[in-house]
Write an enzyme that holds these catalytic residues in place. Structure first.
Site, PDB file in Angstrom:
ATOM      1  N   LYS A  95     -28.809 -30.557 -51.055  1.00 33.24           N
ATOM      2  CA  LYS A  95     -29.734 -31.139 -49.993  1.00 33.24           C
ATOM      3  C   LYS A  95     -28.938 -32.154 -49.172  1.00 33.24           C
ATOM      4  O   LYS A  95     -29.479 -33.270 -48.905  1.00 33.24           O
ATOM      5  CB  LYS A  95     -30.936 -31.574 -50.441  1.00 33.24           C
ATOM      6  CG  LYS A  95     -32.019 -30.698 -50.758  1.00 33.24           C
ATOM      7  CD  LYS A  95     -33.580 -31.156 -50.868  1.00 33.24           C
ATOM      8  CE  LYS A  95     -34.292 -30.112 -51.539  1.00 33.24           C
ATOM      9  NZ  LYS A  95     -34.269 -29.655 -52.882  1.00 33.24           N
TER      10      LYS A  95
HETATM   11  P1  BMP Z   1     -40.458 -25.581 -60.143  1.00 30.70           P
HETATM   12  O1  BMP Z   1     -40.663 -24.170 -59.615  1.00 30.70           O
HETATM   13  O2  BMP Z   1     -39.788 -25.563 -61.444  1.00 30.70           O
HETATM   14  O3  BMP Z   1     -41.209 -26.618 -59.535  1.00 30.70           O
HETATM   15  O4  BMP Z   1     -39.281 -25.903 -59.177  1.00 30.70           O
HETATM   16  C1  BMP Z   1     -38.859 -25.741 -57.864  1.00 30.70           C
HETATM   17  C2  BMP Z   1     -37.486 -25.835 -57.229  1.00 30.70           C
HETATM   18  O5  BMP Z   1     -37.332 -25.970 -55.914  1.00 30.70           O
HETATM   19  C3  BMP Z   1     -36.711 -27.129 -57.730  1.00 30.70           C
HETATM   20  O6  BMP Z   1     -35.345 -26.780 -58.267  1.00 30.70           O
HETATM   21  C4  BMP Z   1     -36.971 -27.996 -56.398  1.00 30.70           C
HETATM   22  O7  BMP Z   1     -35.782 -28.972 -56.455  1.00 30.70           O
HETATM   23  C5  BMP Z   1     -36.852 -27.075 -55.467  1.00 30.70           C
HETATM   24  N1  BMP Z   1     -37.740 -27.525 -54.217  1.00 30.70           N
HETATM   25  C6  BMP Z   1     -39.102 -27.767 -54.500  1.00 30.70           C
HETATM   26  O8  BMP Z   1     -39.897 -27.608 -55.173  1.00 30.70           O
HETATM   27  N2  BMP Z   1     -39.515 -28.201 -53.212  1.00 30.70           N
HETATM   28  C7  BMP Z   1     -39.200 -28.490 -51.914  1.00 30.70           C
HETATM   29  O9  BMP Z   1     -39.606 -28.681 -51.092  1.00 30.70           O
HETATM   30  C8  BMP Z   1     -37.667 -28.069 -51.892  1.00 30.70           C
HETATM   31  C9  BMP Z   1     -36.889 -27.648 -52.996  1.00 30.70           C
HETATM   32  O10 BMP Z   1     -35.582 -27.331 -52.943  1.00 30.70           O
END
Ligand code: BMP
Length: 272
Positions: A95
């Site tokens: 990011k």
């Molecule tokens: P999870 O499904 O375990 O919550 O993971 C979500 C993923 O998406 C993580 O890698 C996080 O860094 C990324 N992410 C997010 O959750 N929200 C955002 O707004 C942007 C992201 O990149």
């Protein structure tokens, strides 16, 4: 999200960026809108997960900076798995968020040397257009080509976030969309990280994190919606799923479930 969804076959013909095109090709071939967020902490876990979920995904999103034993050899193996199972790699969670000159160096330099192996990267739009210019310059220089249509990287702009209380406003999102739609970036910017469809330009792809079939959130502000909701109601193209898959007992089985749900939702949304 009032406009009708345009089928991926049609959008494929319109997308100028090679990575964006390849991604949509893979989605159509494999019938999947699933990107797995492989947020594991060792290279062997990453490779094992990639091999297990590979058949069901179009994209694997990595956080190389959370790996305790990062080494380039593992990335070569990861690339081989991407070829074996036909998916792309998205080094998302760098990011980028700095001025153009700094992100150019972060993208192409340092121990990670992201430009040499990631297909897809993303950045915040907070610093303004210079951040996109810096990343684009690094991509063009890496390939030693000055022709813009030769860029072999795709950039996603963070237009919205999934976390509770995030500071992104509708105005910020609109400005991010305007940047993505700018003629100058059409070979490089392939879409957005957003909570749903934010642009009606058919060449731009929308990818949405915060997706889970089972959970509503975590204790650090993450908020979840279901695959069907983000695809059918919010109009997104790709779902990003992390813990819902890699923390399940059988990640391959879960990935298959998310794949099926994502594709069913896509087909349903064509008739909406
Ligand atoms: P999870 O499904 O375990 O919550 O993971 C979500 C993923 O998406 C993580 O890698 C996080 O860094 C990324 N992410 C997010 O959750 N929200 C955002 O707004 C942007 C992201 O990149």
């Amino acid at each position: 999200n009032h406009t009708k969804r345009i089928p991926f076959e049609k959008r494929l013909e319109l997308i100028p960026n090679k990575v964006g095109k390849r991604l949509v090709q893979i989605m159509l071939q494999k019938k999947t809108c699933l990107c797995v967020a492989a947020d594991v902490t060792t290279c062997s876990q990453l490779l094992q997960l990639a091999d297990h979920v590979g058949p069901f995904i179009c994209l694997l999103k990595t956080h190389v900076d959370i790996l305790t034993d990062f080494d380039k050899q593992s990335l070569v193996q990861l690339k081989a798995l991407a070829d074996k199972h036909n998916f792309l790699i998205f080094e998302v969670d760098r990011k980028f968020a700095d001025i153009g000159n700094t992100v150019k160096q972060q993208f192409s330099g340092g121990v990670y040397n992201i430009v040499s192996w990631a297909d897809i990267i993303n950045c915040h739009t907070l610093p303004g257009p210079g951040i996109i210019d810096g990343l684009k310059e690094a991509a063009i220089e890496y390939h030693g080509k000055k022709k813009e249509n030769e860029i072999y990287h795709g950039l996603l702009l963070l237009a919205e976030m999934s976390s509770e209380g995030n500071l992104i406003t509708p105005d910020y999102t609109r400005h991010s969309v305007a940047l993505a739609e700018h003629e100058k970036y059409k070979e490089f910017v392939i879409g957005f990280i957003s909570m749903g469809k934010v642009s009606s330009n058919p060449t731009l792809l929308h990818m949405t994190p915060g997706v889970s079939i089972q959970n509503k959130g975590d204790n650090l502000g993450q908020q979840y919606l279901t695959p069907e909701h983000v695809i059918c109601e919010k109009g997104t193209d790709v779902i990003i799923v992390g813990r819902g898959i890699y923390q399940s007992k059988d990640p391959a089985k879960s990935a298959k479930e998310y794949q099926d749900k994502s594709w069913e939702a896509y087909l349903k949304s064509l008739n909406n």
